[in-house]
Scaffold this motif. Structure first.
Motif, PDB file in Angstrom:
ATOM      1  N   ASN A 101      37.037  35.152  56.195  1.00 41.69           N
ATOM      2  CA  ASN A 101      36.102  35.813  57.098  1.00 41.69           C
ATOM      3  C   ASN A 101      34.657  35.633  56.660  1.00 41.69           C
ATOM      4  OD1 ASN A 101      37.044  37.713  59.464  1.00 41.69           O
ATOM      5  ND2 ASN A 101      38.676  37.776  57.924  1.00 41.69           N
ATOM      6  N   ILE A 102      34.414  35.722  55.381  1.00 48.14           N
ATOM      7  CA  ILE A 102      33.044  35.601  54.876  1.00 48.14           C
ATOM      8  C   ILE A 102      32.446  34.243  55.238  1.00 48.14           C
ATOM      9  CG2 ILE A 102      31.688  35.328  52.742  1.00 48.14           C
ATOM     10  CD1 ILE A 102      33.340  37.602  51.539  1.00 48.14           C
ATOM     11  N   PHE A 103      33.253  33.197  55.162  1.00 45.84           N
ATOM     12  CA  PHE A 103      32.732  31.843  55.396  1.00 45.84           C
ATOM     13  C   PHE A 103      33.164  31.249  56.733  1.00 45.84           C
ATOM     14  CE2 PHE A 103      32.643  32.264  50.736  1.00 45.84           C
ATOM     15  CZ  PHE A 103      31.280  32.031  50.534  1.00 45.84           C
ATOM     16  N   LYS A 117      38.820  26.634  46.099  1.00 42.52           N
ATOM     17  CA  LYS A 117      38.384  27.204  44.819  1.00 42.52           C
ATOM     18  C   LYS A 117      36.950  27.718  44.930  1.00 42.52           C
ATOM     19  CE  LYS A 117      37.918  26.246  39.878  1.00 42.52           C
ATOM     20  NZ  LYS A 117      38.088  25.251  38.790  1.00 42.52           N
ATOM     21  N   GLU A 118      36.076  26.885  45.480  1.00 43.52           N
ATOM     22  CA  GLU A 118      34.685  27.316  45.655  1.00 43.52           C
ATOM     23  C   GLU A 118      34.593  28.495  46.628  1.00 43.52           C
ATOM     24  OE1 GLU A 118      30.343  25.793  47.315  1.00 43.52           O
ATOM     25  OE2 GLU A 118      32.015  24.368  47.165  1.00 43.52           O
ATOM     26  N   THR A 119      35.413  28.440  47.699  1.00 46.34           N
ATOM     27  CA  THR A 119      35.412  29.525  48.686  1.00 46.34           C
ATOM     28  C   THR A 119      35.738  30.858  48.029  1.00 46.34           C
ATOM     29  OG1 THR A 119      36.047  28.045  50.496  1.00 46.34           O
ATOM     30  CG2 THR A 119      36.524  30.392  50.780  1.00 46.34           C
ATOM     31  N   HIS A 120      36.813  30.894  47.240  1.00 49.57           N
ATOM     32  CA  HIS A 120      37.233  32.150  46.616  1.00 49.57           C
ATOM     33  C   HIS A 120      36.271  32.582  45.509  1.00 49.57           C
ATOM     34  CE1 HIS A 120      41.366  31.100  48.322  1.00 49.57           C
ATOM     35  NE2 HIS A 120      40.993  32.212  48.917  1.00 49.57           N
ATOM     36  N   ASN A 121      35.751  31.632  44.742  1.00 46.49           N
ATOM     37  CA  ASN A 121      34.802  31.990  43.682  1.00 46.49           C
ATOM     38  C   ASN A 121      33.508  32.549  44.257  1.00 46.49           C
ATOM     39  OD1 ASN A 121      36.572  31.158  41.694  1.00 46.49           O
ATOM     40  ND2 ASN A 121      35.632  29.145  41.405  1.00 46.49           N
ATOM     41  N   ARG A 122      33.001  31.871  45.300  1.00 46.82           N
ATOM     42  CA  ARG A 122      31.759  32.340  45.910  1.00 46.82           C
ATOM     43  C   ARG A 122      31.981  33.680  46.612  1.00 46.82           C
ATOM     44  NH1 ARG A 122      26.814  33.551  45.940  1.00 46.82           N
ATOM     45  NH2 ARG A 122      25.591  33.123  47.815  1.00 46.82           N
ATOM     46  N   ALA A 123      33.138  33.838  47.264  1.00 42.42           N
ATOM     47  CA  ALA A 123      33.447  35.114  47.926  1.00 42.42           C
ATOM     48  C   ALA A 123      33.504  36.241  46.899  1.00 42.42           C
ATOM     49  CB  ALA A 123      34.761  35.015  48.686  1.00 42.42           C
ATOM     50  N   ALA A 124      34.099  35.974  45.732  1.00 38.76           N
ATOM     51  CA  ALA A 124      34.184  36.991  44.676  1.00 38.76           C
ATOM     52  C   ALA A 124      32.790  37.408  44.216  1.00 38.76           C
ATOM     53  CB  ALA A 124      35.004  36.463  43.505  1.00 38.76           C
ATOM     54  N   GLU A 125      31.873  36.446  44.108  1.00 35.96           N
ATOM     55  CA  GLU A 125      30.496  36.761  43.720  1.00 35.96           C
ATOM     56  C   GLU A 125      29.828  37.668  44.762  1.00 35.96           C
ATOM     57  OE1 GLU A 125      28.452  33.083  43.258  1.00 35.96           O
ATOM     58  OE2 GLU A 125      29.757  32.361  41.640  1.00 35.96           O
ATOM     59  N   LEU A 126      30.046  37.353  46.031  1.00 40.48           N
ATOM     60  CA  LEU A 126      29.431  38.137  47.102  1.00 40.48           C
ATOM     61  C   LEU A 126      30.029  39.543  47.173  1.00 40.48           C
ATOM     62  CD1 LEU A 126      29.304  35.322  49.806  1.00 40.48           C
ATOM     63  CD2 LEU A 126      27.328  36.363  48.663  1.00 40.48           C
ATOM     64  N   LEU A 127      31.347  39.644  46.957  1.00 41.30           N
ATOM     65  CA  LEU A 127      31.984  40.965  46.964  1.00 41.30           C
ATOM     66  C   LEU A 127      31.456  41.818  45.824  1.00 41.30           C
ATOM     67  CD1 LEU A 127      35.701  40.020  47.785  1.00 41.30           C
ATOM     68  CD2 LEU A 127      33.971  40.954  49.334  1.00 41.30           C
ATOM     69  N   ALA A 128      31.250  41.203  44.679  1.00 36.58           N
ATOM     70  CA  ALA A 128      30.679  41.946  43.546  1.00 36.58           C
ATOM     71  C   ALA A 128      29.267  42.416  43.870  1.00 36.58           C
ATOM     72  CB  ALA A 128      30.682  41.069  42.293  1.00 36.58           C
ATOM     73  N   ARG A 129      28.544  41.605  44.603  1.00 34.55           N
ATOM     74  CA  ARG A 129      27.157  41.954  44.938  1.00 34.55           C
ATOM     75  C   ARG A 129      27.081  43.167  45.866  1.00 34.55           C
ATOM     76  NH1 ARG A 129      22.645  37.708  47.365  1.00 34.55           N
ATOM     77  NH2 ARG A 129      20.885  39.175  47.344  1.00 34.55           N
TER      78      ARG A 129
END
Length: 510
Positions: A101-103, A117-129
Motif C-alpha cells: 500500500n505504501i508504494f 527487499k528494498e520495498t520492505h526495508n524502505r517501508a520499515a523505515e517509513l513505519l518507524a518514522r
C-alpha cells in the motif's frame, strides 16, 4: 516564514452552486495551518482544487507553490512537487500488505521488476518514522483505523512530502490514537514539513495549529494567528456567522417514564473468532424520554452491542433476552427489530446508512416503505411528500429533494439518515457516533433533534467517542470496556475523569 503556498481568488462553481467564492489562502512554510468551517463551507473543495482533483481550468484564480505559479492538471502533478492529500475516506487496499500500500503506484522496481527487499526495508523505515510498530508485510485489513491512518501518512512520506493535507484525520479515531497523530504532526513541523489540517474538533485545532483560516459559505471570512492562543468561541462565531451561546440544547424538565427496553445477559461472540466474546453478559435498560449514553474507548464493544441488538447484524452465538415495553421480543432479523420499535443509525453513514447514488427523496422513506406504497407499489407522490416534510423538519440544506445524497455535506447526510429512522417512528433509537465528522452548527441541530425526541417520550441511546458530547446531551451514562459495562452514573454526577477512571480501573482488575 515565507509562504510555501498561496491560493489567490479561487472560485469554483458546480451546476447551480458556487462552492468557492474568491478565496485567498496563504500558508507559511513549516507551519500547521488549520482550515475550519461548517459542512459545505468549501474546505474539501478548496483542497481538491489545490491537489489537482479539480484540474487547472475548471476553476478561476491562481495557485503559487514555492513562489512559482502552478497549473496542476492531476493529482500526479501536485504529488510530483510534494503536495500530498490524505482524504477522510482512506485510500488503502484492504487485502494488500502495508508495504504494498505504501508504494502502490510508486513501486520500488528495476526494469519493471519489483525489488521486494528494498520495498520492505524502505517501508520499515517509513513505519518507524510515523511510530507504527507493525511488520511491513502485515495485511492492512488486520489493522485498526488509527494504524491505517499512520500507513496513509507513511505513504505520503514515501513521496517526499513537503505539504501534507489531512482531511478530518481524527474523525474515526479514539482519543489515544488522535493524540498520537497530532503529536506526529507537531514532530513533522519540527522537521520542516508543512501541514494543512481540516478538522471539526476545535480542541485539536487549538492545540496544534499555528494559523487558522475559517471558511463560511464558500468564502474565507477570518484568518487567526494562534501564537497568543485562540478562543474556541471566536472560531465558532466565525464559522456559523453568529454567537452560539451553548454547544448543547438545555435538558428538558420532563422525568423519564417507564422502562422502554431492558437487555439481560447479552453475550455476543466474534463472527470470525467464535472463542472471543466481544460483548460479555451485558445487562442494561433505557427509559421512555431518556437519553442514555454509552462511553468507552474504540474496541470496547459499543458498536458490536448495538449492531447485535439490531437484528443480529453483527456477531454469532448471540444469547440473552430483550424486553420492549415489558414484553419479550424477537430481534433475530432487522425486519423484526424494526417492527418491534427499534432503530439503529450506524456510525458509518456512507457505507451502511445511505444509498449514496440515490436522491434524498428515495433515501428518506427506506426504513418504512410500506407506509408510502399502495398494493406493494411505491406511491411517488407520497414519497416526495415524506421527503419534503423531513427535509424541512431537519433543515437539510440541498437544492431539492432530488439532490443525490453523495453530493451533500456530512452533516446533511447525517440528517438524511436520521430522517429515514424518524419516518419509521421507532420507540427506541440507537445513535452510533451521530455527529462524527460534522461541524458545531450541525451538531447543535442534531442534539436538538435528540432532545426533542426524548421530550416526545422516545428512548434514545447515544454511542459516542467524544466525552464532552455524552456529558452535554445525555441523562445517564454506562461505561463500557472490553465487552462489559464497568460503570453507570447519572450524567450530572459524571465527568471525563470519572469515566476514564472506570475504564482504567476495570483494565487493572481484569
Amino acid at each position: 516564514m515565507p509562504p510555501i503556498l498561496e491560493m489567490r481568488g479561487i472560485t469554483k462553481e458546480f451546476p447551480g452552486v458556487k462552492a468557492l467564492d474568491d478565496v485567498t489562502l496563504s500558508v507559511a512554510e513549516g507551519e500547521i495551518h488549520a482550515l475550519v468551517g461548517e459542512n459545505g463551507a468549501g474546505k474539501s473543495t478548496l483542497m481538491k482544487v489545490l491537489s489537482g482533483v479539480y484540474p487547472h481550468g475548471s476553476y478561476d484564480g491562481e495557485i503559487f507553490f514555492d513562489g512559482a505559479p502552478r497549473a496542476f492538471r492531476s493529482i500526479r502533478d501536485s504529488e510530483d512537487l510534494g503536495v500530498i492529500i490524505i482524504h477522510q475516506e482512506l485510500a488503502l487496499i484492504p487485502l494488500l500488505s502495508v508495504a504494498e500500500n505504501i508504494f502502490l503506484g510508486n513501486e520500488r522496481a528495476t526494469n519493471g521488476i519489483i525489488d521486494w527487499k528494498e520495498t520492505h526495508n524502505r517501508a520499515a523505515e517509513l513505519l518507524a518514522r510515523v511510530g507504527l510498530e507493525e511488520n511491513a508485510e502485515t495485511i492492512v485489513d488486520d489493522l485498526g483505523l488509527g494504524k491505517q491512518q499512520l500507513v496513509e501518512i507513511a505513504k505520503a512520506l514515501s513521496k517526499n512530502v513537503r505539504l501534507l493535507i489531512l482531511d478530518e484525520p481524527t474523525s474515526s479515531l479514539n482519543e489515544n490514537d488522535s493524540a498520537k497523530l497530532l503529536d506526529l504532526l507537531m514532530d513533522f513541523r519540527e522537521k520542516g514539513i508543512t501541514s494543512i489540517l481540516i478538522s471539526h474538533k476545535l480542541n485539536e485545532v487549538s492545540k496544534v495549529a499555528d494559523t487558522i483560516t475559517v471558511l463560511r459559505d464558500g468564502s474565507a471570512v477570518a484568518r487567526m494567528d494562534c501564537a497568543d492562543g485562540v478562543d474556541e468561541d471566536d472560531i465558532v462565531r466565525n464559522m456559523v456567522g453568529r454567537n452560539l451561546e451553548d454547544r448543547y440544547p438545555p435538558r428538558g424538565t420532563h422525568a423519564p417514564g417507564e422502562v422502554a427496553m431492558a437487555v439481560k445477559n447479552w453475550t455476543v461472540h466474534h463472527p470470525l473468532h467464535p472463542e472471543r466474546k466481544v460483548v460479555n453478559n451485558v445487562s442494561f435498560s433505557v427509559r421512555k424520554g431518556e437519553v442514555l449514553g454509552i462511553a468507552g474507548l474504540m474496541g470496547a464493544g459499543r458498536t458490536e452491542l448495538a449492531m447485535s441488538l439490531f437484528g443480529r447484524s453483527y456477531g454469532r452465538d448471540i444469547s440473552g433476552e430483550v424486553e420492549i415495553n415489558g414484553t419479550p421480543v424477537d430481534l433475530s432479523t432487522v425486519r423484526k427489530a424494526i417492527d418491534a420499535g427499534l432503530a439503529y443509525a450506524t456510525e458509518d453513514r456512507k457505507t451502511y446508512g445511505l444509498v449514496l447514488d440515490d436522491t434524498i427523496r428515495r433515501n428518506v422513506p427506506l426504513a418504512n416503505l410500506p407506509e408510502i406504497a399502495k398494493n406493494w407499489v411505491v406511491d411517488h407522490g407520497r414519497e416526495a411528500e415524506v421527503a419534503t416534510r423531513y427535509r424541512n423538519r431537519l433543515a437539510i440544506k440541498s437544492s431539492s429533494i432530488e439532490q443525490v445524497t453523495v453530493n451533500l455535506s456530512g452533516g446533511n447526510q447525517q440528517k438524511v439518515v436520521l430522517s429515514k429512522w424518524l419516518f419509521a417512528d421507532p420507540d427506541i433509537l440507537i445513535l452510533d457516533e451521530p455527529t462524527r465528522g460534522i461541524d458545531v452548527g450541525a451538531k447543535f441541530e442534531i442534539y436538538t433533534v435528540i432532545r426533542d425526541l426524548a421530550a416526545q417520550g422516545k428512548a434514545i441511546i447515544v454511542i459516542s467517542s467524544e466525552l464532552p458530547e455524552l456529558l452535554g446531551v445525555t441523562d445517564r451514562l454506562y461505561v463500557m470496556n472490553e465487552g462489559q459495562f464497568v460503570g453507570e452514573m447519572p450524567t450530572i454526577e459524571a465527568s471525563q475523569e470519572k469515566i476514564m477512571s472506570r475504564i482504567v480501573k476495570s483494565g487493572e482488575d481484569a
